[in-house]
Design an enzyme around this catalytic site. Structure first.
Site, PDB file in Angstrom:
ATOM      1  N   TYR A   1      41.433  47.541  43.378  1.00  0.00           N
ATOM      2  CA  TYR A   1      41.096  46.747  44.563  1.00  0.00           C
ATOM      3  C   TYR A   1      42.328  46.674  45.476  1.00  0.00           C
ATOM      4  O   TYR A   1      43.421  46.315  45.018  1.00  0.00           O
ATOM      5  CB  TYR A   1      40.644  45.352  44.134  1.00  0.00           C
ATOM      6  CG  TYR A   1      40.304  44.497  45.318  1.00  0.00           C
ATOM      7  CD1 TYR A   1      39.173  44.758  46.085  1.00  0.00           C
ATOM      8  CD2 TYR A   1      41.121  43.445  45.708  1.00  0.00           C
ATOM      9  CE1 TYR A   1      38.875  44.004  47.195  1.00  0.00           C
ATOM     10  CE2 TYR A   1      40.827  42.678  46.815  1.00  0.00           C
ATOM     11  CZ  TYR A   1      39.698  42.961  47.557  1.00  0.00           C
ATOM     12  OH  TYR A   1      39.412  42.213  48.652  1.00  0.00           O
TER      13      TYR A   1
ATOM     14  N   ASP B   1      40.769  43.058  35.482  1.00  0.00           N
ATOM     15  CA  ASP B   1      39.868  42.702  36.582  1.00  0.00           C
ATOM     16  C   ASP B   1      38.488  43.236  36.202  1.00  0.00           C
ATOM     17  O   ASP B   1      38.250  44.437  36.210  1.00  0.00           O
ATOM     18  CB  ASP B   1      40.379  43.337  37.885  1.00  0.00           C
ATOM     19  CG  ASP B   1      39.532  42.964  39.096  1.00  0.00           C
ATOM     20  OD1 ASP B   1      38.367  42.561  38.912  1.00  0.00           O
ATOM     21  OD2 ASP B   1      40.034  43.094  40.232  1.00  0.00           O
TER      22      ASP B   1
ATOM     23  N   ARG C   1      41.938  18.007  43.123  1.00  0.00           N
ATOM     24  CA  ARG C   1      42.578  19.312  42.881  1.00  0.00           C
ATOM     25  C   ARG C   1      42.699  19.627  41.393  1.00  0.00           C
ATOM     26  O   ARG C   1      43.027  20.741  41.020  1.00  0.00           O
ATOM     27  CB  ARG C   1      43.953  19.350  43.586  1.00  0.00           C
ATOM     28  CG  ARG C   1      44.645  20.698  43.531  1.00  0.00           C
ATOM     29  CD  ARG C   1      45.677  20.925  44.650  1.00  0.00           C
ATOM     30  NE  ARG C   1      46.402  19.747  45.054  1.00  0.00           N
ATOM     31  CZ  ARG C   1      47.411  19.182  44.371  1.00  0.00           C
ATOM     32  NH1 ARG C   1      47.827  19.738  43.251  1.00  0.00           N
ATOM     33  NH2 ARG C   1      47.995  18.084  44.817  1.00  0.00           N
TER      34      ARG C   1
ATOM     35  N   LYS D   1      31.484  38.371  44.175  1.00  0.00           N
ATOM     36  CA  LYS D   1      30.659  39.569  44.080  1.00  0.00           C
ATOM     37  C   LYS D   1      29.413  39.300  43.227  1.00  0.00           C
ATOM     38  O   LYS D   1      28.582  38.517  43.619  1.00  0.00           O
ATOM     39  CB  LYS D   1      31.503  40.728  43.554  1.00  0.00           C
ATOM     40  CG  LYS D   1      32.889  40.849  44.238  1.00  0.00           C
ATOM     41  CD  LYS D   1      32.821  41.224  45.705  1.00  0.00           C
ATOM     42  CE  LYS D   1      34.137  41.048  46.454  1.00  0.00           C
ATOM     43  NZ  LYS D   1      35.285  41.730  45.876  1.00  0.00           N
TER      44      LYS D   1
HETATM   45  C1  LIG Z   1      36.696  41.557  45.905  1.00  0.00           C
HETATM   46  C2  LIG Z   1      37.549  41.926  44.772  1.00  0.00           C
HETATM   47  C3  LIG Z   1      38.725  41.226  44.488  1.00  0.00           C
HETATM   48  C4  LIG Z   1      39.218  40.081  45.350  1.00  0.00           C
HETATM   49  O1  LIG Z   1      38.360  38.972  45.280  1.00  0.00           O
HETATM   50  P1  LIG Z   1      38.121  37.939  46.504  1.00  0.00           P
HETATM   51  O2  LIG Z   1      37.080  37.026  45.953  1.00  0.00           O
HETATM   52  O3  LIG Z   1      37.684  38.751  47.687  1.00  0.00           O
HETATM   53  O4  LIG Z   1      39.417  37.262  46.763  1.00  0.00           O
HETATM   54  C5  LIG Z   1      39.463  41.613  43.379  1.00  0.00           C
HETATM   55  N1  LIG Z   1      39.085  42.658  42.611  1.00  0.00           N
HETATM   56  C6  LIG Z   1      37.967  43.364  42.863  1.00  0.00           C
HETATM   57  C7  LIG Z   1      37.601  44.501  41.974  1.00  0.00           C
HETATM   58  C8  LIG Z   1      37.160  43.027  43.952  1.00  0.00           C
HETATM   59  O5  LIG Z   1      36.047  43.735  44.202  1.00  0.00           O
END
Ligand SMILES: *Cc1c(COP(=O)(O)O)cnc(C)c1O
Length: 371
Positions: free
Chosen positions: A96, A167, A45, A192
């Site tokens: 998001y 983000d 971990r 993504k």
């Molecule tokens: C998908 C996404 C998230 C969350 O990420 P996960 O890997 O699904 O937990 C956060 N911010 C944006 C802009 C996203 O597209």
């Protein structure tokens, strides 16, 4: 590795094992829950070679030190946990939906006070962050595609004594580096574009501030949202081709934005690459490309939009983005999507197929949907 290298070279070469005879060329996942005593790793971990290689690569790209997480949301939760109890977070009204849901939960339990603003409205953000603890930024926003003035609002947030978090999922570290624009900490859903093949759920954080890095690392080990070695390795493998994938997906997106603008049933196209887009000038100033996501609206026809999404043959009707395969969805099909996102808005997550095939399938879906 010198920092002057182009990001498209860094994605290929960073985080590799030392070049000594018989060394493997790339890092491998290590499947071990614990390590023999006497070293600094200790336990599964606390660290893994595949995490370190991915963190090193993302760190070089963003200009800081990386940390990988079990998901993008795990990374968000660790960052938001830095805010003291009762603290104030300023966040975008459009972002998001999972992030907004987390902030709403923390508001409901009384842990945080959350103020939502139009993140593209620099004056509103600057006013709201006075006395705040964290400025959460997403740019471009999901799925409204608004572009925040990152240097201006980052400076306002820091002047107010807040931690500025961005983000950076939509832009990727290749198109936008928020730490270099004044932010304190960057978060990615590596699920993504970074992993890029719709086969991994993973998150990442990068910061150049050692204290922040240690505080987030402590939360990773105590909250326990650690990535599996295989997932981290798959994301690293995907990241190696990010520059090429993005180049193609982005040029496809620009092509589709132009085609959609000309379509008689399309009332609005949201893509910062369009010179007419409200975020265009800012995107030109702070991004090195406009990305591979765009949204469009159908003059209020939400049912027609839903039929379009259900009528494609090539485009995958699914949520998520950043994969090699193009995907689309009507965001308001989710109850969690905010009501100020138009019900007829379709988000396109453009992949790397041939642009003519993508457009032909969309035209076909419009016709099949009776539009
Ligand atoms: C998908 C996404 C998230 C969350 O990420 P996960 O890997 O699904 O937990 C956060 N911010 C944006 C802009 C996203 O597209």
């Amino acid at each position: 590795m010198t920092p002057e290298l182009d990001p498209s070279t860094i994605v290929v070469h960073a985080g590799r094992p030392e070049r000594v005879p018989n060394a493997p060329v790339g890092e491998s996942p290590v499947f071990s829950s614990t390590y023999v005593a006497g070293g600094d790793r200790g336990y599964g971990r606390f660290g893994n070679d595949a995490w370190v290689a991915l963190e090193e690569t993302l760190g070089q790209l963003e200009g800081g030190r990386g940390l990988t997480f079990a998901s993008g949301m795990a990374a968000v939760a660790a960052i938001v946990d830095l805010v003291p109890v009762g603290g104030r977070v300023v966040a975008p009204q459009h972002a998001y939906s999972g992030v907004l849901a987390l902030l709403d939960q923390q508001t409901a339990t009384g842990r945080l006070e959350v103020v939502k603003v139009d993140i593209a409205d620099t004056d509103a953000v600057s006013a709201a962050i006075q006395g705040g603890d964290m400025l959460w930024i997403e740019s471009p926003t999901n799925p409204a595609m608004e572009v925040a003035d990152l240097p201006a609002i980052s400076a306002a947030g820091r002047a107010a004594g807040a931690t500025v978090a961005v983000d950076n999922t939509f832009a990727t570290p290749l198109l936008q580096q928020p730490l270099r624009l004044g932010a304190d900490i960057v978060m990615h859903s590596a699920t993504k574009f970074i992993a890029g093949h719709s086969d991994v759920v993973l998150g990442a954080v990068v910061t150049a501030d050692d204290e922040l890095w240690s505080a987030v690392e402590l939360r990773r080990r105590s909250l326990g949202a650690v990535p599996g070695p295989m997932e981290a390795w798959l994301a690293l493998r995907g990241l190696r081709t990010l520059a090429l994938r993005l180049e193609r997906a982005q040029s496809n997106a620009a092509f589709l934005a132009d085609r959609l603008l000309e379509h008689p049933r399309v009332s609005r196209v949201r893509y910062p690459g369009l010179p007419t887009d409200p975020g265009h000038a800012r995107a030109v100033a702070q991004m090195s490309g406009f990305g591979a996501i765009l949204s469009f609206e159908l003059g209020g026809d939400a049912e027609g939009a839903q039929r379009v999404c259900e009528s494609t043959a090539l485009w995958v009707h699914a949520t998520s983005l950043g994969g090699v395969e193009s995907m689309l969805e009507r965001r308001r099909r989710w109850a969690a999507e905010v009501p100020t996102i138009p019900a007829d808005l379709i988000r396109l997550a453009v992949g790397i197929e041939h642009p003519d095939d993508l457009w032909a399938d969309l035209e076909q879906a419009f016709k099949t949907a009776g539009l």
